[in-house]
Design a protein around this motif. Sequence first.
Motif, PDB file in Angstrom:
ATOM      1  N   GLY A  69       0.804  -1.214   0.000  1.00  0.00           N
ATOM      2  CA  GLY A  69       0.000   0.000   0.000  1.00  0.00           C
ATOM      3  C   GLY A  69       0.836   1.261   0.000  1.00  0.00           C
ATOM      4  N   VAL A  70       2.056   1.165  -0.530  1.00  0.00           N
ATOM      5  CA  VAL A  70       2.955   2.316  -0.620  1.00  0.00           C
ATOM      6  C   VAL A  70       2.870   2.877  -2.034  1.00  0.00           C
ATOM      7  CG1 VAL A  70       5.372   3.054  -0.559  1.00  0.00           C
ATOM      8  CG2 VAL A  70       4.492   1.488   1.182  1.00  0.00           C
ATOM      9  N   SER A  71       2.429   4.116  -2.163  1.00  0.00           N
ATOM     10  CA  SER A  71       2.170   4.678  -3.489  1.00  0.00           C
ATOM     11  C   SER A  71       3.436   5.135  -4.193  1.00  0.00           C
ATOM     12  CB  SER A  71       1.202   5.861  -3.372  1.00  0.00           C
ATOM     13  OG  SER A  71       1.749   6.889  -2.553  1.00  0.00           O
ATOM     14  N   ASN A  72       4.399   5.653  -3.432  1.00  0.00           N
ATOM     15  CA  ASN A  72       5.625   6.200  -4.005  1.00  0.00           C
ATOM     16  C   ASN A  72       6.780   5.955  -3.047  1.00  0.00           C
ATOM     17  OD1 ASN A  72       3.244   8.348  -4.621  1.00  0.00           O
ATOM     18  ND2 ASN A  72       4.532   8.098  -6.433  1.00  0.00           N
ATOM     19  N   ALA A  73       7.995   6.072  -3.577  1.00  0.00           N
ATOM     20  CA  ALA A  73       9.162   5.864  -2.718  1.00  0.00           C
ATOM     21  C   ALA A  73      10.361   6.617  -3.273  1.00  0.00           C
ATOM     22  CB  ALA A  73       9.483   4.379  -2.589  1.00  0.00           C
ATOM     23  N   VAL A  74      11.337   6.828  -2.381  1.00  0.00           N
ATOM     24  CA  VAL A  74      12.591   7.488  -2.724  1.00  0.00           C
ATOM     25  C   VAL A  74      13.714   6.467  -2.624  1.00  0.00           C
ATOM     26  CG1 VAL A  74      14.229   9.295  -2.093  1.00  0.00           C
ATOM     27  CG2 VAL A  74      11.762   9.721  -1.894  1.00  0.00           C
ATOM     28  N   LEU A  75      14.447   6.285  -3.713  1.00  0.00           N
ATOM     29  CA  LEU A  75      15.599   5.390  -3.730  1.00  0.00           C
ATOM     30  C   LEU A  75      16.826   6.151  -3.237  1.00  0.00           C
ATOM     31  CD1 LEU A  75      15.074   3.858  -7.279  1.00  0.00           C
ATOM     32  CD2 LEU A  75      14.603   2.719  -5.106  1.00  0.00           C
ATOM     33  N   ALA A  76      17.524   5.592  -2.266  1.00  0.00           N
ATOM     34  CA  ALA A  76      18.722   6.232  -1.722  1.00  0.00           C
ATOM     35  C   ALA A  76      19.969   5.627  -2.346  1.00  0.00           C
ATOM     36  CB  ALA A  76      18.768   6.075  -0.206  1.00  0.00           C
ATOM     37  N   VAL A  77      20.691   6.412  -3.128  1.00  0.00           N
ATOM     38  CA  VAL A  77      21.965   5.963  -3.683  1.00  0.00           C
ATOM     39  C   VAL A  77      23.013   6.141  -2.586  1.00  0.00           C
ATOM     40  CG1 VAL A  77      23.618   6.199  -5.560  1.00  0.00           C
ATOM     41  CG2 VAL A  77      21.200   6.727  -5.950  1.00  0.00           C
ATOM     42  N   LYS A  78      23.697   5.051  -2.243  1.00  0.00           N
ATOM     43  CA  LYS A  78      24.641   5.069  -1.124  1.00  0.00           C
ATOM     44  C   LYS A  78      25.961   4.455  -1.564  1.00  0.00           C
ATOM     45  CE  LYS A  78      23.202   4.106   2.981  1.00  0.00           C
ATOM     46  NZ  LYS A  78      22.743   3.398   4.182  1.00  0.00           N
ATOM     47  N   VAL A  79      27.054   5.145  -1.261  1.00  0.00           N
ATOM     48  CA  VAL A  79      28.391   4.590  -1.495  1.00  0.00           C
ATOM     49  C   VAL A  79      29.118   4.627  -0.157  1.00  0.00           C
ATOM     50  CG1 VAL A  79      30.586   4.867  -2.691  1.00  0.00           C
ATOM     51  CG2 VAL A  79      28.447   5.300  -3.906  1.00  0.00           C
ATOM     52  N   TYR A  80      29.480   3.459   0.346  1.00  0.00           N
ATOM     53  CA  TYR A  80      30.040   3.387   1.690  1.00  0.00           C
ATOM     54  C   TYR A  80      31.505   3.816   1.756  1.00  0.00           C
ATOM     55  CZ  TYR A  80      25.915   0.708   3.080  1.00  0.00           C
ATOM     56  OH  TYR A  80      24.633   0.306   3.358  1.00  0.00           O
ATOM     57  N   TYR A  81      32.289   3.460   0.740  1.00  0.00           N
ATOM     58  CA  TYR A  81      33.723   3.693   0.791  1.00  0.00           C
ATOM     59  C   TYR A  81      34.176   4.467  -0.445  1.00  0.00           C
ATOM     60  CZ  TYR A  81      33.768   0.303   4.596  1.00  0.00           C
ATOM     61  OH  TYR A  81      33.554  -0.337   5.797  1.00  0.00           O
ATOM     62  N   PRO A  82      35.379   5.021  -0.417  1.00  0.00           N
ATOM     63  CA  PRO A  82      35.862   5.779  -1.581  1.00  0.00           C
ATOM     64  C   PRO A  82      35.711   5.006  -2.881  1.00  0.00           C
ATOM     65  CG  PRO A  82      37.364   6.074   0.257  1.00  0.00           C
ATOM     66  CD  PRO A  82      36.355   5.038   0.692  1.00  0.00           C
ATOM     67  N   ALA A  83      35.295   5.713  -3.920  1.00  0.00           N
ATOM     68  CA  ALA A  83      35.087   5.108  -5.232  1.00  0.00           C
ATOM     69  C   ALA A  83      35.477   6.138  -6.290  1.00  0.00           C
ATOM     70  CB  ALA A  83      33.630   4.695  -5.408  1.00  0.00           C
ATOM     71  N   LYS A  84      35.842   5.662  -7.458  1.00  0.00           N
ATOM     72  CA  LYS A  84      36.237   6.547  -8.541  1.00  0.00           C
ATOM     73  C   LYS A  84      35.064   7.413  -8.978  1.00  0.00           C
ATOM     74  CE  LYS A  84      40.461   4.964  -8.905  1.00  0.00           C
ATOM     75  NZ  LYS A  84      41.618   5.802  -8.522  1.00  0.00           N
ATOM     76  N   ALA A  85      35.371   8.661  -9.328  1.00  0.00           N
ATOM     77  CA  ALA A  85      34.323   9.607  -9.697  1.00  0.00           C
ATOM     78  C   ALA A  85      33.477   9.085 -10.845  1.00  0.00           C
ATOM     79  CB  ALA A  85      34.943  10.954 -10.046  1.00  0.00           C
ATOM     80  N   ASP A  86      34.110   8.527 -11.871  1.00  0.00           N
ATOM     81  CA  ASP A  86      33.354   8.047 -13.029  1.00  0.00           C
ATOM     82  C   ASP A  86      32.356   6.963 -12.633  1.00  0.00           C
ATOM     83  OD1 ASP A  86      34.715   9.790 -14.622  1.00  0.00           O
ATOM     84  OD2 ASP A  86      36.017   8.276 -15.556  1.00  0.00           O
ATOM     85  N   ALA A  87      32.764   6.087 -11.700  1.00  0.00           N
ATOM     86  CA  ALA A  87      31.877   5.012 -11.256  1.00  0.00           C
ATOM     87  C   ALA A  87      30.701   5.567 -10.453  1.00  0.00           C
ATOM     88  CB  ALA A  87      32.649   3.996 -10.427  1.00  0.00           C
ATOM     89  N   VAL A  88      30.953   6.585  -9.644  1.00  0.00           N
ATOM     90  CA  VAL A  88      29.878   7.195  -8.854  1.00  0.00           C
ATOM     91  C   VAL A  88      28.902   7.926  -9.767  1.00  0.00           C
ATOM     92  CG1 VAL A  88      29.353   8.873  -7.046  1.00  0.00           C
ATOM     93  CG2 VAL A  88      31.338   7.373  -6.807  1.00  0.00           C
ATOM     94  N   ILE A  89      29.422   8.647 -10.739  1.00  0.00           N
ATOM     95  CA  ILE A  89      28.551   9.351 -11.682  1.00  0.00           C
ATOM     96  C   ILE A  89      27.691   8.353 -12.461  1.00  0.00           C
ATOM     97  CG2 ILE A  89      28.539  10.775 -13.775  1.00  0.00           C
ATOM     98  CD1 ILE A  89      31.114  12.118 -12.616  1.00  0.00           C
ATOM     99  N   ALA A  90      28.300   7.254 -12.901  1.00  0.00           N
ATOM    100  CA  ALA A  90      27.550   6.225 -13.625  1.00  0.00           C
ATOM    101  C   ALA A  90      26.470   5.614 -12.739  1.00  0.00           C
ATOM    102  CB  ALA A  90      28.504   5.141 -14.128  1.00  0.00           C
ATOM    103  N   LEU A  91      26.781   5.388 -11.474  1.00  0.00           N
ATOM    104  CA  LEU A  91      25.802   4.846 -10.543  1.00  0.00           C
ATOM    105  C   LEU A  91      24.615   5.799 -10.400  1.00  0.00           C
ATOM    106  CD1 LEU A  91      25.012   2.747  -8.333  1.00  0.00           C
ATOM    107  CD2 LEU A  91      26.251   4.211  -6.714  1.00  0.00           C
ATOM    108  N   ASN A  92      24.899   7.075 -10.178  1.00  0.00           N
ATOM    109  CA  ASN A  92      23.824   8.060 -10.057  1.00  0.00           C
ATOM    110  C   ASN A  92      22.951   8.063 -11.306  1.00  0.00           C
ATOM    111  OD1 ASN A  92      24.217   9.162  -7.430  1.00  0.00           O
ATOM    112  ND2 ASN A  92      25.940  10.374  -8.181  1.00  0.00           N
ATOM    113  N   ARG A  93      23.566   8.045 -12.455  1.00  0.00           N
ATOM    114  CA  ARG A  93      22.797   8.069 -13.699  1.00  0.00           C
ATOM    115  C   ARG A  93      21.916   6.831 -13.845  1.00  0.00           C
ATOM    116  NH1 ARG A  93      23.660  11.987 -17.183  1.00  0.00           N
ATOM    117  NH2 ARG A  93      25.483  13.350 -16.945  1.00  0.00           N
ATOM    118  N   SER A  94      22.389   5.707 -13.344  1.00  0.00           N
ATOM    119  CA  SER A  94      21.591   4.485 -13.453  1.00  0.00           C
ATOM    120  C   SER A  94      20.307   4.588 -12.631  1.00  0.00           C
ATOM    121  CB  SER A  94      22.416   3.272 -13.012  1.00  0.00           C
ATOM    122  OG  SER A  94      22.617   3.246 -11.604  1.00  0.00           O
ATOM    123  N   PHE A  95      20.342   5.318 -11.529  1.00  0.00           N
ATOM    124  CA  PHE A  95      19.132   5.487 -10.731  1.00  0.00           C
ATOM    125  C   PHE A  95      18.174   6.473 -11.390  1.00  0.00           C
ATOM    126  CE2 PHE A  95      21.350   2.997  -7.724  1.00  0.00           C
ATOM    127  CZ  PHE A  95      20.389   2.487  -6.860  1.00  0.00           C
ATOM    128  N   GLY A  96      18.713   7.425 -12.136  1.00  0.00           N
ATOM    129  CA  GLY A  96      17.844   8.269 -12.941  1.00  0.00           C
ATOM    130  C   GLY A  96      17.093   7.456 -13.977  1.00  0.00           C
TER     131      GLY A  96
END
Length: 307
Positions: A69-96
């Motif tokens: 019965g949940v109509s909408n939700a917010v996905l939280a993109v989380k990176v726990y440890y240091p990661a390369k900028a390109d990989a983080v940007i790609a991850l963010n884009r995948s959630f878009g």
Amino acid sequence: MYDGPIIDTFLHGPWIGDSADTTRADRVDWGHDRRLQRVMQTFSHVGDDGANAQFRSVDAVLKDMQAAGVSNAVLAVKVYYPAKADAVIALNRSFGEIAATSRGKLKWIATLIPPELGAGSYWDLMENCRMLDALADLPGLCGVHITPSPWGLAPDDRWYYPAYAKCVELGLPIYSYVGAPGPLWPMELNNPTHLDDVALAFPDLGIIAHHIGDPWTDISVRLAARHENFYICTSAWAPKSYPDALADFLSGGWHGVRGCDKVLFASDYPLMDIARCAASARRMPIEEDRIRPFLYGNAARLFGFAP
């Protein structure tokens, strides 16, 4: 019992999406690294065979939301440890991309590119600002996420400040992880007290303290009442287990501020059962004009979900 719509404001991103994709910046092999095994010994997310145990496809997420019965939700993109900028940007884009295919059911909060060396990370403080500019037009982006304890950097550190300014410019609230972490990361960096200076420095910045802030819940409550744009998100807590300070705030207030107007419901699915959490929230002994803002209205207003 409340029978209206619910918005879940925190779904746990690393366990959502293609389970076969082990290259994502938000996925860490907890099971085969002795150091990480020690860190995670109090908070395991792996099965007996060392494999991640709780992945959910996007279709499964939407089906589980509907069943709960949940109509909408917010996905939280989380990176726990240091990661390369390109990989983080790609991850963010995948959630878009996920949000774009969800028929308006899902929005998402981007992660910053984590600091490489904790408080010593002053390589380029505009890097995250440029990333946020590049992400700003992606479907469903509604906030930005930081994880102080695993990053080794309290949220009032100057490293974050250019990104906070960019969030104000773009109208994006920040989610900050608060409270004693389950994994063996330092507690103090997650003390919500650090967010007081942030709220004073950036009065127009929306600040959402997720995971409540226990054992400093009373501080979270005071900050929510003290600052106009400060909210508490109940992720990772079952409603029956809310600390007394939060339960009292929800059903009443603090210094004239109604708590129900400053708290956002969340489950932390799939690490928590979304159906059980939502059902428990519906049964909370809170009046209708107070429980609706908590379960739906505040999130709809903050994140622009259509009725």
